[in-house]
Design a protein around this motif. Structure first.
Motif, PDB file in Angstrom:
ATOM      1  N   CYS A 296       0.857  -1.180   0.000  1.00  0.00           N
ATOM      2  CA  CYS A 296       0.000   0.000   0.000  1.00  0.00           C
ATOM      3  C   CYS A 296       0.897   1.235   0.000  1.00  0.00           C
ATOM      4  O   CYS A 296       1.597   1.507   0.993  1.00  0.00           O
TER       5      CYS A 296
ATOM      6  N   THR B 115       0.752   6.841   2.959  1.00  0.00           N
ATOM      7  CA  THR B 115       0.476   6.730   4.390  1.00  0.00           C
ATOM      8  C   THR B 115      -0.909   6.149   4.602  1.00  0.00           C
ATOM      9  O   THR B 115      -1.910   6.740   4.177  1.00  0.00           O
ATOM     10  N   ALA B 116      -0.974   5.001   5.237  1.00  0.00           N
ATOM     11  CA  ALA B 116      -2.259   4.351   5.500  1.00  0.00           C
ATOM     12  C   ALA B 116      -2.178   3.589   6.812  1.00  0.00           C
ATOM     13  O   ALA B 116      -1.155   2.982   7.144  1.00  0.00           O
TER      14      ALA B 116
ATOM     15  N   TYR C  16      -6.999   5.005   4.230  1.00  0.00           N
ATOM     16  CA  TYR C  16      -6.469   6.268   3.729  1.00  0.00           C
ATOM     17  C   TYR C  16      -7.448   7.388   4.055  1.00  0.00           C
ATOM     18  O   TYR C  16      -8.640   7.298   3.741  1.00  0.00           O
TER      19      TYR C  16
ATOM     20  N   VAL D  51      -4.188   6.620  -5.428  1.00  0.00           N
ATOM     21  CA  VAL D  51      -3.670   5.679  -4.436  1.00  0.00           C
ATOM     22  C   VAL D  51      -3.201   4.435  -5.180  1.00  0.00           C
ATOM     23  O   VAL D  51      -3.932   3.890  -6.015  1.00  0.00           O
TER      24      VAL D  51
END
Length: 897
Positions: free
Chosen positions: A244, A247-248, A301, A313
């Motif tokens: 991913c 930032t998640a 997110y 994304v």
């Protein structure tokens, strides 16, 4: 070959399993027969939408813009939250059968924009309101409205006013067989910045709660990376990683039922299916596992998207472990390559002389066909018996729905009509699906046709399973037609026919044909009572139920479908006889079958019960009462046009190569004039010495076409109506024991509750039967040639050949989807946002059927299945003449190819 064709070959030869991953995740698994364990088959009520976020599915999973492997062990989709909705948007919402005034209906806007046959590249678009989704309002208002009112749609709620919505576009590109890139583009169409929670979600289908001994799989945060990476450990698939980008926050729970919420009893696990929902929406911190492990996980997110801006994304689901900096190194380049390869592939299929608009319609049509492949899992014996450790099914189920189909074991990727309204296969729908599918992936089309004939699908008595709600119901027997058409399309595209496929299909269809003859010809007179035959509410009565009059209906359409079936099998037999003379005997058998059926339909002898009405010059159903009396039910409907489908021509060269068949045919012509006299001429040669096999002779053909091509009857600007417009002013009425039964012309939704009120064959335009009419006219022209002309439209004085009529009908059908001279598409009707908004007007929906007078889309809004036939019509006949560049009148392909 293009790169996509190379991938298709690698898949067929099992060198690389490019089709292992695809869009096989349904849009809806709640409210299905498979998930219904109620005593009386209350499907919608037993597992409603409100349960779906909290309750584990037994048979299939669902999700938004999702993918899975072909056995649905691992699933991936997206979830959304606009910070106003009461729940996460994890799946598509719609009305149940009892909530909608016209039956179940999806209440969302989503679009299948593109896909290659191997799913090496795919694109999906979802339109998500920025205000609270009006769940309760949609249900309440539609419950309030009756069948004489329009349905209350999502657009009517005004949630898209001011363009306050997000376009959420999800794209997939395969770097390799087990390496899938995911790109999610969120665009704010509104005038102000807006927040959106985006949750790409991965989970395991729950296979461990039903008595399985397989080890339980696990998801956990990867321990070898610093970024947000979810590691998968599956007993069959081994290790995989979901990378991913950016930032998640990673959230983990279990794909287990929240029994406490649903029924007020203790849960079997601490963390449950709706844990991520409760964490994000309700702020319940302990709803997710702090140890970051489970069987369902999301990357959370938090996006703030400026007005008119887009945010991208990036994710990667792969069986390779990367360092954080490497996972997305060639990401954008791969997407560019796969998109270009998709364009190269479709350039070989979509005619270059079409307009940009028509090419867009075809591309989305194929995209919808390929996105509507679903992993379908349903084992009737297990469903009836129940699972170990689970409550036993109620005893009523032993004599209820589908109990006679204990052999049925479905666990395959299948082309379904629609992954929300109809997330199950239907036999006659699937046959039509295979025609456009054969243009892009003939191997998949052939596999689908063979699949329904396999012993774990076909009933031991030879019947094909109709559809999930009632496998024992009767669909029109079009499987042989589809197999023959797919064979010819495949042969034309690749230069060689797949004889092995044709043999396999033919032998199994012999069993099915025998079932039809033994079960549906009540008196052995070659007149058939097939049941509803897919035309739901077209007649006076529900043809699947006992008649209020007693007796039965001798069906014009049922008998015609059988005549068509015999000709399809005859065509296959003659093709196989080219290399194996043993098939000549079988061909003779089907020729004799056809002669007897055609004779029975038009027999004009004393005290006959012919389906052809000499006075009107049209075919009707005949009601036969218990006392032996009978009379025609004079409804001018598609029932009387279906006899045109039973037509085939025989080339002189074929007869010369089949001396035994030719000898038998000539004997019949000379010695059985009683059977031949009411059948289209077999003794007179047509164009290029062809012979004609047809239920209708020249006089009957002209009479039927007078009705069919009359704009005050069947002919619309957008195709052929299912019921004649004549019945608008002249409804057909029949009194039975003080009750009035009637059929009116209804160009839009049905106002009757007959057959559940969920489908309407009383006036709208349907693509499958229109497609067959176009094909039949081409075949008649193949015999009669250019000297045979009819008025088009009736009364206009304009005379056209049947080939020209077929082309005009085809272009009227395709015009439903195309922009007219004012830039408006008939299919959008009066929905102005679709007609004029640049972010909506080129998004095509392939409805179940279309308004008989204005061409607006009605019924299931994403039934790309058989409405996807528009791609074949465009490929064959182009678009409306006014849009075409000057060129010769030669069609793209010959009749029947």
């Amino acid at each position: 070959m293009t790169q996509e064709e190379i991938r298709l070959n690698e898949s067929t030869e099992r060198k690389k399993h490019w089709k292992r991953w695809g869009p096989y995740l349904s849009e809806r698994a709640w409210g299905t027969v498979r998930e219904d364990y109620s005593p009386h088959g209350d499907v919608w009520e037993f597992f409603p939408h409100d349960h779906a976020r909290s309750r584990v599915y037994r048979w299939n999973e669902d999700g938004l813009a999702g993918i899975c492997d072909r056995h649905q062990n691992i699933c991936f989709s997206i979830a959304l939250w606009n910070e106003h909705d009461p729940i996460l948007k994890e799946r598509i919402f719609g009305l149940t059968g009892n909530e909608g005034n016209h039956g179940e209906d999806v209440k969302e806007y989503f679009f299948y924009l593109d896909s290659t046959p191997t799913h090496s590249y795919m694109k999906y678009l979802y339109k998500y309101p920025q205000t609270a989704f009006p769940y309760e309002r949609l249900v309440a208002e539609n419950r309030r409205r009756d069948k004489h009112q329009f349905e209350y749609e999502l657009m009517d709620t005004r949630v898209f006013e001011g363009n306050r919505y997000f376009d959420v576009q999800v794209e997939y590109a395969k770097a390799d067989v087990e390496d899938i890139l995911v790109r999610i583009t969120v665009s704010n169409r509104g005038p102000e910045a807006a927040n959106l929670r985006l949750l790409p979600t991965i989970w395991f289908r729950n296979t461990w709660s039903w008595g399985s001994k397989d080890p339980r799989p696990e998801l956990h945060r990867s321990r070898n990376t610093t970024g947000p990476v979810i590691e998968l450990n599956h007993p069959t698939f081994g290790n995989r990683w979901l990378y991913c980008d950016g930032t998640a926050e990673l959230l983990f729970t279990e794909n287990e039922t929240n029994a406490r919420r649903l029924w007020g009893v203790d849960n079997v696990t601490r963390y449950v299916k709706d844990g991520i929902n409760d964490y994000v929406v309700q702020g319940i911190r302990n709803a997710v596992n702090p140890q970051q492990t489970g069987t369902k996980a999301s990357a959370h997110y938090k996006l703030n998207v400026a007005a008119g801006e887009s945010v991208v994304v990036r994710l990667r689901l792969t069986n390779s472990e990367f360092k954080d900096s490497i996972a997305f190194a060639t990401y954008d380049q791969t997407f560019t390559i796969r998109k270009r390869e998709a364009d190269d592939f479709y350039a070989t299929i979509i005619p270059h002389d079409l307009s940009d608009d028509a090419r867009n319609v075809m591309r989305q049509g194929f995209g919808g066909m390929l996105w509507s492949k679903q992993f379908y899992h349903y084992v009737v014996k297990q469903w009836l018996d129940g699972d170990p450790g689970q409550p036993a099914p109620p005893p009523e189920r032993r004599s209820g729905r589908n109990h006679e189909w204990m052999h049925l074991y479905n666990s395959d990727v299948i082309s379904v009509p629609d992954k929300w309204e109809y997330p199950w296969y239907a036999a006659w729908d699937l046959a039509f699906h295979c025609i456009p599918l054969a243009l892009v992936d003939s191997d998949f089309a052939k596999e689908q046709l063979i699949l329904l004939l396999r012993e774990w699908y076909m009933h031991p008595n030879g019947q094909l399973p109709a559809y999930e709600w009632a496998f024992g119901d009767v669909n029109p027997p079009v499987h042989a037609w589809a197999a023959w058409r797919v064979y010819k399309i495949d042969k034309k595209r690749h230069g060689k026919g797949d004889r092995e496929f044709l043999v396999r299909v033919f032998h199994k269809l012999l069993l099915n044909f025998t079932w039809w003859v033994n079960r549906k010809d009540a008196e052995g007179m070659n007149i058939f009572q097939g049941g509803f035959l897919g035309l739901d509410n077209i007649g006076v009565f529900d043809r699947s139920a006992p008649l209020p009059t007693g007796g039965y209906i001798e069906q014009s359409d049922g008998t015609s479908w059988m005549a068509m079936y015999t000709l399809n099998l005859l065509a296959i037999a003659t093709e196989l006889a080219k290399e194996d003379p043993a098939y000549e005997d079988v061909a003779s058998k089907f020729w004799e079958h056809f002669i007897n059926i055609a004779h029975a339909m038009s027999h004009r002898g004393q005290n006959s019960m012919e389906l052809w009405n000499e006075e009107d010059g049209f075919f009707y159903d005949v009601l036969k009462k218990p006392d032996g009396s009978h009379f025609p039910m004079k409804v001018r409907s598609m029932v009387g046009l279906i006899p045109l489908f039973a037509v085939e021509t025989i080339e002189p060269g074929i007869l010369d190569r089949m001396p035994d068949f030719k000898k038998r045919m000539e004997w019949f012509i000379q010695n059985r004039p009683d059977l031949i006299e009411n059948v289209a001429s077999m003794s007179d040669s047509g164009m290029k010495d062809r012979r004609l096999l047809s239920i209708v002779d020249e006089g009957q053909l002209r009479s039927i076409l007078k009705y069919m091509l009359d704009e005050s009857e069947f002919l619309s600007s957008y195709g052929i109506r299912a019921v004649s417009r004549y019945h608008r002013e002249h409804p057909y009425m029949l009194d039975v024991e003080g009750m009035n039964h009637r059929v009116d012309y209804e160009p839009a939704e049905s106002s009757t509750g007959l057959f559940g009120g969920n489908s309407n064959w009383r006036g709208p335009i349907w693509f499958p039967v229109n497609f067959l009419l176009v094909e039949s006219l081409q075949k008649f022209h193949h015999y009669y040639g250019n000297d045979f002309k009819v008025e088009f439209p009736t009364g206009s004085g304009k005379m056209l050949t049947l080939w020209e009529v077929a082309g005009e009908l085809s272009r009227r059908l395709t015009s439903i989807f195309l922009q007219d001279t004012n830039g408006r598409r008939p299919m959008f009707g009066g929905v102005e946002k679709f007609q004029s908004d640049p972010n909506w007007r080129d998004l095509i929906m392939f409805h179940e059927y279309f308004h008989g007078d204005n061409g607006a889309g009605i019924g299931a809004s994403h039934q790309t299945g058989w409405t996807g036939l528009v791609t074949k019509l465009m490929q064959q006949n182009g678009e409306a003449v006014r849009r075409k560049k000057p060129s010769s009148a030669t069609p793209h392909v010959a009749a029947g190819d």
